[in-house]
Design an enzyme around this catalytic site. Sequence first.
Site, mmCIF file in Angstrom:
data_model
loop_
_atom_site.group_PDB
_atom_site.id
_atom_site.type_symbol
_atom_site.label_atom_id
_atom_site.label_comp_id
_atom_site.label_asym_id
_atom_site.label_seq_id
_atom_site.Cartn_x
_atom_site.Cartn_y
_atom_site.Cartn_z
ATOM 1 N N LYS A 57 0.709 -1.103 0.059
ATOM 2 C CA LYS A 57 -0.022 0.011 0.024
ATOM 3 C C LYS A 57 0.678 1.306 -0.063
ATOM 4 O O LYS A 57 0.318 2.322 -0.430
ATOM 5 C CB LYS A 57 -0.883 -0.024 1.275
ATOM 6 C CG LYS A 57 -1.722 -1.238 1.176
ATOM 7 C CD LYS A 57 -2.384 -1.053 2.683
ATOM 8 C CE LYS A 57 -2.830 -2.601 3.214
ATOM 9 N NZ LYS A 57 -2.878 -2.699 4.686
ATOM 10 N N GLY A 58 2.067 1.194 0.424
ATOM 11 C CA GLY A 58 3.039 2.034 0.761
ATOM 12 C C GLY A 58 3.280 3.248 -0.411
ATOM 13 O O GLY A 58 3.389 4.551 -0.278
ATOM 14 N N GLU B 49 7.503 2.540 -5.924
ATOM 15 C CA GLU B 49 7.762 2.107 -4.618
ATOM 16 C C GLU B 49 7.829 3.237 -3.568
ATOM 17 O O GLU B 49 8.396 4.253 -3.997
ATOM 18 C CB GLU B 49 9.025 1.218 -4.428
ATOM 19 C CG GLU B 49 8.830 -0.430 -4.392
ATOM 20 C CD GLU B 49 8.204 -0.626 -2.920
ATOM 21 O OE1 GLU B 49 7.293 -0.091 -2.373
ATOM 22 O OE2 GLU B 49 8.802 -1.561 -2.345
ATOM 23 N N ASP B 50 7.471 2.835 -2.410
ATOM 24 C CA ASP B 50 7.644 3.830 -1.188
ATOM 25 C C ASP B 50 9.127 4.042 -0.879
ATOM 26 O O ASP B 50 9.718 5.142 -0.927
ATOM 27 C CB ASP B 50 6.753 3.730 -0.293
ATOM 28 C CG ASP B 50 6.832 2.296 0.371
ATOM 29 O OD1 ASP B 50 7.710 1.726 0.111
ATOM 30 O OD2 ASP B 50 6.227 1.853 1.312
ATOM 31 N N ASP C 256 15.054 -0.272 1.190
ATOM 32 C CA ASP C 256 15.745 -0.443 2.718
ATOM 33 C C ASP C 256 16.601 -1.546 2.316
ATOM 34 O O ASP C 256 17.713 -1.298 1.641
ATOM 35 C CB ASP C 256 14.197 -0.791 3.622
ATOM 36 C CG ASP C 256 14.890 -0.979 4.998
ATOM 37 O OD1 ASP C 256 16.030 -0.154 5.298
ATOM 38 O OD2 ASP C 256 14.584 -1.621 5.773
ATOM 39 N N PHE D 298 13.294 4.993 10.735
ATOM 40 C CA PHE D 298 12.255 4.530 10.413
ATOM 41 C C PHE D 298 11.222 5.726 10.292
ATOM 42 O O PHE D 298 10.908 6.455 11.243
ATOM 43 C CB PHE D 298 11.470 3.572 11.479
ATOM 44 C CG PHE D 298 10.459 2.715 10.948
ATOM 45 C CD1 PHE D 298 10.912 1.572 10.189
ATOM 46 C CD2 PHE D 298 9.230 3.068 10.867
ATOM 47 C CE1 PHE D 298 9.938 0.817 9.576
ATOM 48 C CE2 PHE D 298 8.239 2.267 10.161
ATOM 49 C CZ PHE D 298 8.347 1.047 9.573
ATOM 50 N N VAL D 299 10.557 5.780 9.079
ATOM 51 C CA VAL D 299 10.000 6.818 8.782
ATOM 52 C C VAL D 299 8.387 6.657 8.442
ATOM 53 O O VAL D 299 8.258 5.379 7.887
ATOM 54 C CB VAL D 299 10.389 7.734 7.192
ATOM 55 C CG1 VAL D 299 11.731 8.220 7.702
ATOM 56 C CG2 VAL D 299 10.667 6.743 6.326
ATOM 57 N N ASP E 186 3.837 3.409 6.771
ATOM 58 C CA ASP E 186 2.959 3.047 7.650
ATOM 59 C C ASP E 186 3.971 2.546 8.994
ATOM 60 O O ASP E 186 5.264 2.169 8.679
ATOM 61 C CB ASP E 186 2.053 2.127 7.511
ATOM 62 C CG ASP E 186 2.576 0.657 7.388
ATOM 63 O OD1 ASP E 186 3.521 0.511 6.564
ATOM 64 O OD2 ASP E 186 2.236 0.008 8.110
ATOM 65 N N ARG F 187 -0.258 6.502 7.500
ATOM 66 C CA ARG F 187 -0.178 6.709 5.957
ATOM 67 C C ARG F 187 -0.892 8.061 5.552
ATOM 68 O O ARG F 187 -0.444 8.525 4.235
ATOM 69 C CB ARG F 187 -1.069 5.484 5.325
ATOM 70 C CG ARG F 187 -0.578 4.053 5.546
ATOM 71 C CD ARG F 187 -0.878 3.106 4.740
ATOM 72 N NE ARG F 187 -0.727 1.555 5.021
ATOM 73 C CZ ARG F 187 0.251 0.867 4.627
ATOM 74 N NH1 ARG F 187 1.112 1.529 3.938
ATOM 75 N NH2 ARG F 187 0.519 -0.145 4.958
#
Length: 174
Positions: free
Chosen positions: A42-43, A98-99, A102, A151-152, A158, A164
């Site tokens: 969903k990102g 993509e969001d 990582d 971590f964002v 999310d 979100r």
Amino acid sequence: MNDLSPSEILLSGEQIQKRVAELAVEIRRDFPGDLHFVAVLKGAFMFLADLVRNIPGALTLDFMAVSSYAKGTTSSGEVRLLKDLDTTLDGRNVVIVEDIVDTGLTLTYLQDIMRARSPKSLRTACLLSKPSRRQVNVAVEYVGFSIEDKFVVGYGLDYAERYRNLPYLAVVKE
Ligand code: IMP
Ligand code: MG
């Protein structure tokens, strides 16, 4: 899930909008003709929505859903395909949206299954990248922002399905 909450703002809505518009120009310049986006749910939903609003001319889009993290903020390295594409990629100029990259494990998995579907070209646009966290070498042609190992949340991203909806990106802290 209430032990973490967004504190410091990392990137404001204005900063994000400006950069997304730049990426849109770059992508359209590289693909003035056929262009097909595959957004990863969903990102990436907010990033995709802002990106395509900045791209003139004909384009198509589709969604794929994967699950990379069971819960919390650590990667399992395990990727599950939750929703497949509705349409074929055969002969298309495909850009994965993509969001965040990582470890790179999720994107590697996605690129492998998309490449197997014979697109004419395959590129990737990521709003965020954490280069210091990379476990595998994965190509990302369009990167919005490179960030530190924090971590964002917000702008589609999310923590345990929350945050979100924030129009900016914030760092979560204990
Ligand atoms: P990777 O497989 O380790 O590259 O993880 C990629 C996925 O993990 C992203 O698509 C996100 O869903 C999630 N992720 C990684 N870092 C963050 C973060 O800082 N905030 C929210 N989600 C993240
Ligand atoms: Mg994701």
